[in-house]
Design an enzyme around this catalytic site. Structure first.
Site, PDB file in Angstrom:
ATOM      1  N   SER A  12      51.115  51.139  44.482  1.00  0.00           N
ATOM      2  CA  SER A  12      50.007  52.320  45.431  1.00  0.00           C
ATOM      3  C   SER A  12      50.432  52.235  46.799  1.00  0.00           C
ATOM      4  O   SER A  12      50.631  51.965  47.524  1.00  0.00           O
ATOM      5  CB  SER A  12      48.850  50.703  45.456  1.00  0.00           C
ATOM      6  OG  SER A  12      48.498  50.687  43.619  1.00  0.00           O
TER       7      SER A  12
ATOM      8  N   ARG B 286      24.894  46.620  36.297  1.00  0.00           N
ATOM      9  CA  ARG B 286      25.593  48.145  36.221  1.00  0.00           C
ATOM     10  C   ARG B 286      24.819  49.111  37.064  1.00  0.00           C
ATOM     11  O   ARG B 286      25.669  50.377  36.699  1.00  0.00           O
ATOM     12  CB  ARG B 286      23.971  48.674  35.201  1.00  0.00           C
ATOM     13  CG  ARG B 286      24.242  48.272  33.831  1.00  0.00           C
ATOM     14  CD  ARG B 286      23.940  48.063  32.654  1.00  0.00           C
ATOM     15  NE  ARG B 286      22.494  47.369  32.551  1.00  0.00           N
ATOM     16  CZ  ARG B 286      21.041  47.870  31.713  1.00  0.00           C
ATOM     17  NH1 ARG B 286      21.066  48.148  31.028  1.00  0.00           N
ATOM     18  NH2 ARG B 286      20.206  47.292  32.102  1.00  0.00           N
TER      19      ARG B 286
ATOM     20  N   ASP C  29      52.163  44.770  30.538  1.00  0.00           N
ATOM     21  CA  ASP C  29      52.943  44.901  32.180  1.00  0.00           C
ATOM     22  C   ASP C  29      52.966  42.924  32.405  1.00  0.00           C
ATOM     23  O   ASP C  29      53.353  42.531  31.794  1.00  0.00           O
ATOM     24  CB  ASP C  29      52.023  45.267  33.310  1.00  0.00           C
ATOM     25  CG  ASP C  29      52.197  45.627  34.538  1.00  0.00           C
ATOM     26  OD1 ASP C  29      53.748  46.005  34.503  1.00  0.00           O
ATOM     27  OD2 ASP C  29      51.355  45.343  35.200  1.00  0.00           O
TER      28      ASP C  29
ATOM     29  N   SER D 241      48.545  42.769  32.781  1.00  0.00           N
ATOM     30  CA  SER D 241      48.952  42.369  33.310  1.00  0.00           C
ATOM     31  C   SER D 241      48.963  40.795  31.755  1.00  0.00           C
ATOM     32  O   SER D 241      47.564  40.863  31.636  1.00  0.00           O
ATOM     33  CB  SER D 241      48.768  41.384  33.859  1.00  0.00           C
ATOM     34  OG  SER D 241      47.845  41.406  34.467  1.00  0.00           O
TER      35      SER D 241
HETATM   36  P1  13P Z   1      50.747  47.379  43.332  1.00  0.00           P
HETATM   37  O1  13P Z   1      50.585  46.076  43.547  1.00  0.00           O
HETATM   38  O2  13P Z   1      51.094  48.234  44.368  1.00  0.00           O
HETATM   39  O3  13P Z   1      49.471  48.680  43.112  1.00  0.00           O
HETATM   40  O4  13P Z   1      51.541  47.357  41.791  1.00  0.00           O
HETATM   41  C1  13P Z   1      51.427  47.164  41.121  1.00  0.00           C
HETATM   42  C2  13P Z   1      52.372  48.050  39.861  1.00  0.00           C
HETATM   43  O5  13P Z   1      53.514  47.275  39.927  1.00  0.00           O
HETATM   44  C3  13P Z   1      52.137  46.246  38.343  1.00  0.00           C
HETATM   45  O6  13P Z   1      52.713  46.259  37.380  1.00  0.00           O
HETATM   46  O1  G3H Z   2      52.092  43.900  38.459  1.00  0.00           O
HETATM   47  C1  G3H Z   2      51.237  42.922  38.515  1.00  0.00           C
HETATM   48  C2  G3H Z   2      50.335  43.796  38.975  1.00  0.00           C
HETATM   49  O2  G3H Z   2      49.323  43.446  39.321  1.00  0.00           O
HETATM   50  C3  G3H Z   2      49.198  42.435  38.086  1.00  0.00           C
HETATM   51  O3  G3H Z   2      49.226  41.587  38.580  1.00  0.00           O
HETATM   52  O4  G3H Z   2      49.291  39.558  37.262  1.00  0.00           O
HETATM   53  O5  G3H Z   2      46.969  39.692  39.261  1.00  0.00           O
HETATM   54  O6  G3H Z   2      47.290  41.110  36.742  1.00  0.00           O
HETATM   55  P1  G3H Z   2      47.540  40.612  38.391  1.00  0.00           P
HETATM   56 ZN    ZN Z   3      54.740  45.396  38.437  1.00  0.00          ZN
END
Ligand code: 13P
Ligand code: G3H
Ligand code: ZN
Length: 320
Positions: free
Chosen positions: A219, A286, A83, A50
């Site tokens: 998820s 670790r 992402d 992301s």
């Molecule tokens: P979740 O929060 O359900 O794992 O979704 C992740 C997601 O869509 C990242 O783009």
């Molecule tokens: O779509 C969201 C993903 O779970 C990424 O989340 O922006 O906290 O890294 P983040």
């Molecule tokens: Zn997403």
């Protein structure tokens, strides 16, 4: 062969009707865990970062760790995916780091909070498609809005994808895959009561467009993981995710890419909390990061089997 675009991976998945998980990464242990699972199950894999993850790692660190995953696993087809890119600039930065695939999320304005207009989404997506395709990089876009990351929009209601708008959007932008909103949301609190996904919307979109469909917020938030986190001092209540049976139904109906971040976070947190409680005398990172890595590997192995990705690492020819 190891680094390929998400388009290549998803086209095969669409053809053969299996799902490919796109797993979010922030650090070395997560990347290693996902790659170990892909190797163990002989699965193609999409590792995605992301904007927040890239910023946290000062961009270069995570970019190079993801490249290491490719170099270390030349027999596994891997896509490095951005992402929720929010602008052409964020996409350019990812492509400069070597990403083979990007998402431009023009369903929201650059602030990642305000709902955008259809025209804004088309314009920003077209600019990304032009830039990315010229460099052999595939593009995912989104139409409709999810809850979670995107739920404080306008009335606060989720806007499910309009199938006709999805068709028009794909025709106008030339994107390679499309994320649609059918009632999922990001994070661990997806449903207050019964799980309710708009499979009718998914079916209609599948009839109208022929590119791979993406499901964000996928998820499952397994009860077992929530119990484990809470057993070792966590405080998570009211969490609920998308059951695996619903994801398998979505795959049957045409979803090819399944985004997973939250479940990985839960698995890691459960393992680290347990290690701290059970072996309080230890303090070598670790130890507990190693347990977290193993827990994540096992979680992803079972997802790769359940999504049907397992055994498909050889589905590609150089020119597929
Ligand atoms: P979740 O929060 O359900 O794992 O979704 C992740 C997601 O869509 C990242 O783009
Ligand atoms: O779509 C969201 C993903 O779970 C990424 O989340 O922006 O906290 O890294 P983040
Ligand atoms: Zn997403």
């Amino acid at each position: 062969m190891a680094l390929i675009s998400a388009k290549q991976i998803l086209k095969e998945a669409q053809k053969k009707c299996y799902g490919v998980g796109a797993y979010n990464v922030n650090n070395m242990e997560q990347i290693q865990a996902i790659m170990a699972a892909a190797k163990e199950t002989q699965s193609p894999v999409i590792i995605q970062a992301s904007r927040g993850a890239l910023k946290y790692s000062n961009f270069t660190y995570l970019g190079y760790l993801m490249k290491a995953a490719v170099i270390e696993n030349l027999d596994i087809p891997v896509a490095m995916h951005l992402d929720h890119g929010n602008s052409l600039e964020s996409v350019i930065r990812a492509i400069d780091l070597g990403f083979s695939s990007v998402m431009i999320d023009g369903s929201l304005m650059e602030d990642g909070k305000t709902a955008s207009t259809y025209d804004y989404n088309v314009n920003v997506t077209c600019s990304v498609v032009e830039y990315a395709h010229a460099r052999g990089v595939s593009v995912e876009a989104e139409i409709g809005t999810l809850g979670g990351l995107e739920d404080d929009i306008g009335s606060g209601k989720i806007h499910l994808t309009d199938p006709n708008e999805a068709k028009k959007f794909v025709d106008e932008t030339g994107v390679d895959s499309l994320a649609i909103a059918i009632g999922t949301s990001h994070g661990a609190y997806k449903f207050k009561g019964v799980v309710n996904l708009a499979f009718d919307v998914l079916k209609k979109v599948r009839e109208l467009i022929d590119i791979p469909i993406v499901l964000h917020g996928a998820s499952s938030v397994p009860k077992k993981l929530i119990c484990e986190v809470n057993k070792y001092g966590g405080k998570i209540s009211g969490a609920a995710g998308v059951p695996m049976t619903s994801l398998q139904e979505a795959i049957k109906l045409g979803v090819s890419k399944i985004n997973v971040d939250t479940d990985g976070r839960l698995a890691i947190t459960a393992a680290i909390r347990k290690a701290f409680m059970v072996t309080p005398e230890k303090f070598d990172p670790r130890d507990y990061l190693g347990y977290a890595r193993t827990a994540l590997t096992n979680l992803i192995i079972s997802k790769m089997k359940d999504f049907g990705t397992a055994g498909h690492s050889n589905d590609y020819s150089q020119d597929s």
